[in-house]
Design a protein around this motif. Structure first.
Motif, PDB file in Angstrom:
ATOM      1  N   ASP A  23       0.801  -1.218   0.000  1.00  0.00           N
ATOM      2  CA  ASP A  23       0.000   0.000   0.000  1.00  0.00           C
ATOM      3  C   ASP A  23       0.837   1.274   0.000  1.00  0.00           C
ATOM      4  O   ASP A  23       0.301   2.367  -0.161  1.00  0.00           O
ATOM      5  CB  ASP A  23      -0.951   0.021   1.200  1.00  0.00           C
ATOM      6  N   PRO A  27       2.465   0.445  -8.115  1.00  0.00           N
ATOM      7  CA  PRO A  27       2.645  -0.757  -8.934  1.00  0.00           C
ATOM      8  C   PRO A  27       3.540  -0.452 -10.141  1.00  0.00           C
ATOM      9  O   PRO A  27       3.581   0.678 -10.632  1.00  0.00           O
ATOM     10  CB  PRO A  27       1.219  -1.097  -9.387  1.00  0.00           C
ATOM     11  N   ALA A 133      -4.423   5.892  -1.820  1.00  0.00           N
ATOM     12  CA  ALA A 133      -4.008   4.652  -2.470  1.00  0.00           C
ATOM     13  C   ALA A 133      -3.385   4.970  -3.827  1.00  0.00           C
ATOM     14  O   ALA A 133      -3.837   5.863  -4.534  1.00  0.00           O
ATOM     15  CB  ALA A 133      -5.208   3.733  -2.641  1.00  0.00           C
ATOM     16  N   ALA A 135      -3.278   2.717  -6.281  1.00  0.00           N
ATOM     17  CA  ALA A 135      -4.052   2.019  -7.305  1.00  0.00           C
ATOM     18  C   ALA A 135      -5.334   1.487  -6.665  1.00  0.00           C
ATOM     19  O   ALA A 135      -5.453   1.425  -5.438  1.00  0.00           O
ATOM     20  CB  ALA A 135      -3.231   0.868  -7.890  1.00  0.00           C
ATOM     21  N   LYS A 136      -6.276   1.086  -7.516  1.00  0.00           N
ATOM     22  CA  LYS A 136      -7.594   0.653  -7.020  1.00  0.00           C
ATOM     23  C   LYS A 136      -7.528  -0.518  -6.058  1.00  0.00           C
ATOM     24  O   LYS A 136      -8.336  -0.611  -5.145  1.00  0.00           O
ATOM     25  CB  LYS A 136      -8.508   0.313  -8.197  1.00  0.00           C
ATOM     26  N   HIS A 137      -6.589  -1.416  -6.222  1.00  0.00           N
ATOM     27  CA  HIS A 137      -6.506  -2.590  -5.357  1.00  0.00           C
ATOM     28  C   HIS A 137      -5.737  -2.304  -4.055  1.00  0.00           C
ATOM     29  O   HIS A 137      -5.587  -3.195  -3.227  1.00  0.00           O
ATOM     30  CB  HIS A 137      -5.866  -3.762  -6.101  1.00  0.00           C
ATOM     31  N   GLN A 138      -5.287  -1.075  -3.878  1.00  0.00           N
ATOM     32  CA  GLN A 138      -4.523  -0.712  -2.687  1.00  0.00           C
ATOM     33  C   GLN A 138      -5.389   0.108  -1.731  1.00  0.00           C
ATOM     34  O   GLN A 138      -6.495   0.527  -2.078  1.00  0.00           O
ATOM     35  CB  GLN A 138      -3.270   0.066  -3.086  1.00  0.00           C
ATOM     36  N   HIS A 139      -4.856   0.344  -0.538  1.00  0.00           N
ATOM     37  CA  HIS A 139      -5.591   1.047   0.501  1.00  0.00           C
ATOM     38  C   HIS A 139      -4.879   2.339   0.901  1.00  0.00           C
ATOM     39  O   HIS A 139      -3.653   2.393   0.865  1.00  0.00           O
ATOM     40  CB  HIS A 139      -5.723   0.148   1.745  1.00  0.00           C
TER      41      HIS A 139
END
Length: 175
Positions: A23, A27, A133, A135-139
């Protein structure tokens, strides 16, 4: 020369991934895109023999410099490379120099990192801050902002937060 850059980048990227939680790092696909931004520098740190021993990533904005990432390979930590790198950036970059830190209560290493930055003259600003975040998959990550050579006024803090959110993270609060 391109092969040397590729090898250096590959080694620097491995240190980056080893040093920062998911996080707290960009990426690779997004990182390769941001490398084209002339305000951003991501460079391997080399020892006297040309071996990659760390990585430095920072942004130069008109009103400040943002030290986004610095990491030294686990084999070279404590050797002074990080200190000399940050001091070199302090001498060369437009001030103030801004960085995000983990909150002291987040893990056992956070207070040690904060003390290290304080030993270099950074000061902890007390305003609440959350690293968006990447990216979308991160927090998002609750964080602190440190600044050199002085504490930020509330107005400067808000202006810097706005720049970081919009230019580094491409984040618009409330959307």
């Amino acid at each position: 020369m391109q092969q040397e850059f590729d090898d250096h980048f590959r080694h620097a990227w491995a240190i980056y991934e080893e040093s920062f939680p998911v996080d707290e790092r960009r990426p690779l696909t997004e990182h390769l895109q941001v490398l084209s931004d002339s305000r951003y520098t991501f460079k391997p740190l080399l020892d006297d023999g040309g071996t990659v021993v760390g990585v430095l990533g920072y942004w130069r904005f008109e009103q400040f410099t943002f030290l986004e990432h610095i990491a030294i390979s686990s084999a070279c930590r404590g050797s002074g490379i990080g200190t000399s790198t940050v001091k070199g950036l302090l001498d060369a970059a437009p001030l103030p120099l801004i960085l995000e830190t983990e909150l002291p209560e987040m893990n056992d290493q956070a207070p040690k990192r904060i003390r290290w930055y304080e030993s270099l003259g950074f000061q902890s600003n007390q305003q609440e801050y959350v690293q968006p975040a990447y990216a979308k998959h991160q927090h998002p990550v609750p964080s602190g902002i440190m600044s050199y050579p002085y504490l930020l006024s509330p107005e400067d803090f808000e202006a810097i937060r706005h720049t970081l959110y919009s230019e580094v993270y491409h984040y618009v609060p409330g959307i």
